[in-house]
Design an enzyme around this catalytic site. Structure first.
Site, mmCIF file in Angstrom:
data_model
loop_
_atom_site.group_PDB
_atom_site.id
_atom_site.type_symbol
_atom_site.label_atom_id
_atom_site.label_comp_id
_atom_site.label_asym_id
_atom_site.label_seq_id
_atom_site.Cartn_x
_atom_site.Cartn_y
_atom_site.Cartn_z
ATOM 1 N N GLU A 192 34.745 39.901 39.275
ATOM 2 C CA GLU A 192 35.865 38.967 39.381
ATOM 3 C C GLU A 192 36.326 39.003 40.833
ATOM 4 O O GLU A 192 37.014 39.947 41.240
ATOM 5 C CB GLU A 192 36.998 39.385 38.428
ATOM 6 C CG GLU A 192 36.638 39.224 36.958
ATOM 7 C CD GLU A 192 36.587 37.762 36.519
ATOM 8 O OE1 GLU A 192 37.231 36.926 37.177
ATOM 9 O OE2 GLU A 192 35.914 37.466 35.524
ATOM 10 N N CYS A 226 44.728 36.144 43.079
ATOM 11 C CA CYS A 226 43.377 35.649 43.390
ATOM 12 C C CYS A 226 43.192 34.167 43.077
ATOM 13 O O CYS A 226 42.317 33.523 43.639
ATOM 14 C CB CYS A 226 42.331 36.482 42.657
ATOM 15 S SG CYS A 226 42.590 36.521 40.881
#
Length: 451
Positions: A192, A226
């Protein structure tokens, strides 16, 4: 030990108790680490984790069941199914920006799928790391779940061990290191990662609403998210309209001096502060720009007339700075996006759904959200993950369970009925081949056969 449904449920329920009983400790630790407002910490670190937990507990017995599949003529009397097996021992490496959420959500799926887990929280969010290391082990079975506190050196050593699966959240540069270490043991990975998430604002939109949603998504957790919108792409006319609306939204949310607002976080560490502050030299500061090194405070900042060659456009910002890059139109915005590595999220704002759909259809990214920011992550029904430079693999809800499960293809045949098998055995004949074809062939639908 981890395989029975009852065991998995008991461990998941223990995680629920951890969240409930340690709620105050979590809010305090995240406040100490990065001045995270308790509202934001509760929403992301507790509420969204509970949602994942309850979604999993509500559905786990169903997810675990063997999945029966279609059969051909030969196997009609047999059993063909997909068995969801655990991988074994899983390593979860978590980052500092959402230090509870980003280890707990993968952990929920890893436990649900029947694995043993080693958890490595981030050493950068020190207070949360200490909380997890000291408290989590009181709730989970220590035979099957362990927390490891480690810096770069110890993590490098940790990665020399053979794990059955590695789940990493962090930067693309460290992601490459993780994948290289995993390759030595042929260990599968989920990565990720991040990237620069574009936010296209078309000329036809409700400027006030766009500003409020973009300001919220960019400055939530002081921009250390993010999937935050990393930069805005819009026409020069829209930049003119957007600027006062952005200023108004920032003032509405954080007051005239955001430094005094209890609802605006701080940068996590000195190194990160210096890196983000250096990006303020790009374009011209249209809103904000104030900093305080001692407090690790960077005001919510908007940069206008940013050039693609400016420092703020060379790396993921990961801080409370929003550059605006001027493009002529949607086509130019799409070309701009496609000329760069594929991001974790793309945002597109327009009153014309055709425009939103064009951006969706002509680009590629981990996830997509039209007319808002961040919100796609709140649905456990949507997969969350990157593509290309922004990562590989996906999780959330059932997708996490599937990520940590080996889908084992199984066929259990009848011991008798040998006559059915005889056409496949030598000596081979044309007649046998004809029978085999009839028994095994998959035909295109809608094709009629002339007999």
């Amino acid at each position: 030990k981890t395989r029975p449904l009852e065991y998995r449920v008991a461990q998941l329920e223990a995680l629920g108790r951890f969240l409930e009983e340690k709620k105050q400790d979590i809010l305090e630790a995240t406040a100490l680490d990065m001045g995270k407002p308790s509202f934001e910490a509760y929403f992301t670190e507790i509420l969204l984790c509970k949602n994942e937990l309850n979604d999993t507990l509500n559905n786990l017995s169903h997810w675990m069941k063997d999945e029966h599949v279609d059969k051909n003529l030969v196997t009609q009397l047999d059993s063909a199914f997909i068995r969801k097996d655990p991988y074994g021992v899983v390593l979860i490496i978590a980052p500092w920006n959402y230090p509870i959420h980003l280890f707990l959500v993968p952990l929920i799926g890893a436990i649900a799928a029947g694995n043993c887990v080693v958890i490595k929280p981030s050493e950068i969010s020190k207070n949360t790391e200490k909380l997890v290391a000291e408290m989590l082990t009181c709730y989970l079975d220590s035979d099957c779940f362990a927390v490891v506190t480690a810096g770069v050196e110890e993590t490098t050593r940790l990665l020399e061990n053979k794990f059955d699966y590695i789940f990493f959240t962090g930067s693309p540069s460290v992601g490459r290191i993780i994948m290289t270490a995993a390759a030595k043991h042929l260990t599968p990975v989920t990565l990720e990662l991040g990237g620069k998430n574009p936010c296209y604002v078309s000329d036809t939109c409700d400027v006030q609403n766009v500003a409020r949603r973009v300001v919220w998504g960019r400055f939530f957790n002081a921009g250390q998210t993010c999937i935050a919108p990393d930069y805005v792409l819009c026409s020069v006319e829209m930049q003119e309209k957007l600027m006062p609306a952005l200023r108004e939204a920032i003032t509405e949310y954080f007051g005239s001096n955001p430094r005094e607002s209890p609802d605006f976080a701080r940068i996590v560490g000195d190194k990160q502060f210096k890196r983000v502050r250096a990006l303020l030299s790009s374009g011209r500061v249209a809103i904000g720009g104030q900093t305080d090194e001692k407090e690790r405070y960077i005001a919510p900042t908007v940069l206008a007339d940013v050039q693609p060659s400016d420092p703020a456009m060379q790396e993921e910002i990961f801080g409370p700075i929003l550059p605006i890059v001027v493009v002529a139109n949607m086509d130019e915005a799409i070309d701009f996006i496609n000329a760069r590595p594929r991001p974790l999220a793309i945002y597109a704002f327009s009153c014309d759904s055709k425009v939103v759909n064009q951006v969706l259809e002509r680009t590629s990214s981990g996830g997509f959200c039209g007319n808002d920011t961040l919100m796609h992550v709140t649905l456990t029904s949507l997969p969350f993950g990157g593509i290309g430079n922004s990562g590989l693999g996906k999780y959330h809800g059932k997708f996490t369970f599937d990520t940590f499960s080996h889908h084992r293809g199984c066929l259990h045949r009848n011991m008798g009925l040998e006559a059915i098998n005889s056409p496949r055995y030598p000596p081979y004949t044309q007649q046998k081949l004809g029978l085999m074809t009839a028994a095994f062939e998959i035909k295109r639908k809608g094709m009629c056969t002339l007999l």
